[in-house]
Design an enzyme around this catalytic site. Structure first.
Site, PDB file in Angstrom:
ATOM      1  N   CYS A   1     -10.585   2.397   9.827  1.00  0.00           N
ATOM      2  CA  CYS A   1     -10.139   2.456   8.430  1.00  0.00           C
ATOM      3  C   CYS A   1      -9.164   1.330   8.126  1.00  0.00           C
ATOM      4  O   CYS A   1      -9.224   0.716   7.053  1.00  0.00           O
ATOM      5  CB  CYS A   1      -9.497   3.812   8.152  1.00  0.00           C
ATOM      6  SG  CYS A   1      -8.839   3.975   6.477  1.00  0.00           S
TER       7      CYS A   1
ATOM      8  N   GLY B   1       4.009   8.494   1.004  1.00  0.00           N
ATOM      9  CA  GLY B   1       4.938   8.865   2.064  1.00  0.00           C
ATOM     10  C   GLY B   1       6.175   7.990   2.061  1.00  0.00           C
ATOM     11  O   GLY B   1       6.265   6.988   1.353  1.00  0.00           O
ATOM     12  N   VAL B   2       7.135   8.349   2.907  1.00  0.00           N
ATOM     13  CA  VAL B   2       8.421   7.656   2.917  1.00  0.00           C
ATOM     14  C   VAL B   2       8.318   6.250   3.508  1.00  0.00           C
ATOM     15  O   VAL B   2       9.036   5.343   3.078  1.00  0.00           O
ATOM     16  CB  VAL B   2       9.479   8.504   3.669  1.00  0.00           C
ATOM     17  CG1 VAL B   2       9.120   8.646   5.150  1.00  0.00           C
ATOM     18  CG2 VAL B   2      10.875   7.922   3.503  1.00  0.00           C
TER      19      VAL B   2
ATOM     20  N   SER C   1       1.197   5.116   0.073  1.00  0.00           N
ATOM     21  CA  SER C   1       0.436   6.309   0.436  1.00  0.00           C
ATOM     22  C   SER C   1       0.999   7.570  -0.203  1.00  0.00           C
ATOM     23  O   SER C   1       0.343   8.605  -0.216  1.00  0.00           O
ATOM     24  CB  SER C   1       0.446   6.489   1.958  1.00  0.00           C
ATOM     25  OG  SER C   1       1.764   6.774   2.404  1.00  0.00           O
TER      26      SER C   1
ATOM     27  N   CYS D   1      -6.208  12.093   8.086  1.00  0.00           N
ATOM     28  CA  CYS D   1      -5.961  12.333   6.661  1.00  0.00           C
ATOM     29  C   CYS D   1      -7.042  13.171   5.991  1.00  0.00           C
ATOM     30  O   CYS D   1      -6.771  13.887   5.023  1.00  0.00           O
ATOM     31  CB  CYS D   1      -5.797  11.002   5.927  1.00  0.00           C
ATOM     32  SG  CYS D   1      -7.303  10.001   5.799  1.00  0.00           S
TER      33      CYS D   1
ATOM     34  N   SER E   1       5.853   3.866   3.495  1.00  0.00           N
ATOM     35  CA  SER E   1       5.365   2.847   2.565  1.00  0.00           C
ATOM     36  C   SER E   1       6.326   2.650   1.405  1.00  0.00           C
ATOM     37  O   SER E   1       6.480   1.535   0.895  1.00  0.00           O
ATOM     38  CB  SER E   1       3.967   3.202   2.054  1.00  0.00           C
ATOM     39  OG  SER E   1       3.962   4.443   1.374  1.00  0.00           O
TER      40      SER E   1
ATOM     41  N   GLY F   1       0.830  -1.196   0.000  1.00  0.00           N
ATOM     42  CA  GLY F   1       0.000   0.000   0.000  1.00  0.00           C
ATOM     43  C   GLY F   1       0.864   1.244   0.000  1.00  0.00           C
ATOM     44  O   GLY F   1       1.501   1.563   1.004  1.00  0.00           O
TER      45      GLY F   1
ATOM     46  N   GLY G   1       3.583   0.212   5.550  1.00  0.00           N
ATOM     47  CA  GLY G   1       4.727   0.869   6.168  1.00  0.00           C
ATOM     48  C   GLY G   1       4.526   1.148   7.646  1.00  0.00           C
ATOM     49  O   GLY G   1       5.131   2.081   8.182  1.00  0.00           O
TER      50      GLY G   1
END
Length: 361
Positions: free
Chosen positions: A96, A11-12, A9, A193, A14, A7, A120
């Site tokens: 979620c 971002g760093v 996202s 988020c 994941s 998955g 992550g």
């Protein structure tokens, strides 16, 4: 060679999870679940597709985007709004993870004939002596994310990989920079988020399907009127700032009473309780806890709360009582509580109904 869906996202964390799994020999596929689109057309911090796509291109892995916007609204944001209107303070990320991220990713893993999914998260998946799956705290406590994972099922955990469980954040960024990933220095998101700038009340006002409670009364523990509040959606148990009350001494929100549109105010000492009741239970390292039985554990009542020694007692089919050795502050209805064993493995968790004063229910 096992196939894994990661998955991404944007971002760093994941991105490095995907990097590490590819280096370990997995056939890696990047997937982003599009869950929320703001009024300005921007994606949420959990699904920044442009950054995720750049990561996938750099890692030379296939990449897919799947639309989950309607399902996310039904199972995450609508319940979030309803909880605030009911005077509770929810953890939307917990639901979620189970109902959207893991559910959808495992569905797409089956479609793409993948063996595992991966995220992550800073946590470790382990098996107990009885063969049950659970999550164990990350090696470095400052990034541990097990609190958000307690609602996952045995089947979900069985097919999940979490390669960051023993890494520091600084090490993750170093790996990203060394690999030339374009998000190596990207800042972490510190907010939910779908709520920008932590402005929960504005989000609720824009998305509520029922009437928003207006002004009401601040009252003390005896019911004496202290002034007017601006609406219960602006407050949470334990809050001190933003009350607008000139009492001469520090005061805090002790309770939110949605039926009477009141916010109960008290001193700090009144916020402490030894016993906390929770429901909506999910167990990981054990199958269940029989009614009337008790076990020792370490429990925390919010994300940044250090786990404290306690006894867990199943009091009926739906509820569990946490009896802490030392009183805890501001057990907030709607927040999640989780329980660990002495090996830092997650026993399970639930949703707080409230604390019990003086040990009386």
């Amino acid at each position: 060679m096992a196939k894994v869906i990661v998955g991404l996202s944007g971002g760093v964390d994941s991105a490095v999870a995907a990097l590490l799994l590819k280096e370990q020999g997995y056939e890696v596929i990047g997937v982003t679940l599009r869950t929320w689109v703001g009024e300005d057309g921007e994606d949420s911090r959990c699904c920044e597709i442009d950054d995720a796509r750049r990561v996938a291109w750099k890692l030379d892995i296939p990449y897919h985007v799947f639309n989950c916007v309607e399902e996310f609204k039904e199972k995450v944001t609508d319940p979030f709004v309803r909880e605030y209107l009911a005077g509770r303070t929810p953890n939307p990320c917990v639901g979620c993870n189970r109902d959207i991220k893991w559910s959808r990713m495992l569905h797409y893993a089956e479609m793409l004939e993948a063996d595992y999914i991966a995220t992550g998260h800073y946590a470790n998946i382990v098996q107990t002596e009885d063969g049950r799956y659970t999550v164990k705290k990350a090696l470095h406590a400052e990034k541990d994310q097990t609190y958000m994972l307690y609602k996952l099922s045995q089947e979900q955990l069985k097919h999940t990989l979490m390669p960051l469980g023993n890494l520091k954040k600084s090490e993750v960024r170093e790996l990203a920079a060394k690999a030339g990933l374009p998000i190596a220095d990207k800042a972490d998101s510190q907010e939910i988020c779908f709520v920008t700038e932590d402005n929960y009340s504005d989000f609720i006002k824009k998305n509520a399907k029922s009437e928003i409670p207006g002004e009401g009364l601040f009252v003390d523990e005896e019911g004496k009127e202290l002034g007017k509040h601006k609406g219960i959606i602006h407050y949470t148990v334990g809050q001190r700032k933003g009350l607008g009350l000139a009492m001469g001494v520090p005061v805090f929100v002790k309770e939110i009473d949605p039926l009477n549109n009141r916010v109960v105010i008290s001193g700090n000492d009144a916020l402490f309780s030894r016993k906390v009741i929770c429901d909506d239970l999910n167990f990981l390292s054990i199958e269940d806890l029989e009614i009337g039985s008790s076990i020792r554990a370490y429990a925390k009542i919010r994300y940044h709360h250090k786990p404290q020694s306690a006894v867990l007692t199943r009091i009926n089919e739906k509820e569990l009582c946490i009896d802490f050795d030392e009183a805890v502050r501001a057990a907030t209805p709607g927040q999640s509580t989780v329980f660990y064993d002495d090996k830092d493995r997650l026993i399970g968790g639930g949703v707080i109904k409230g604390g019990i004063e003086n040990g009386e229910r």
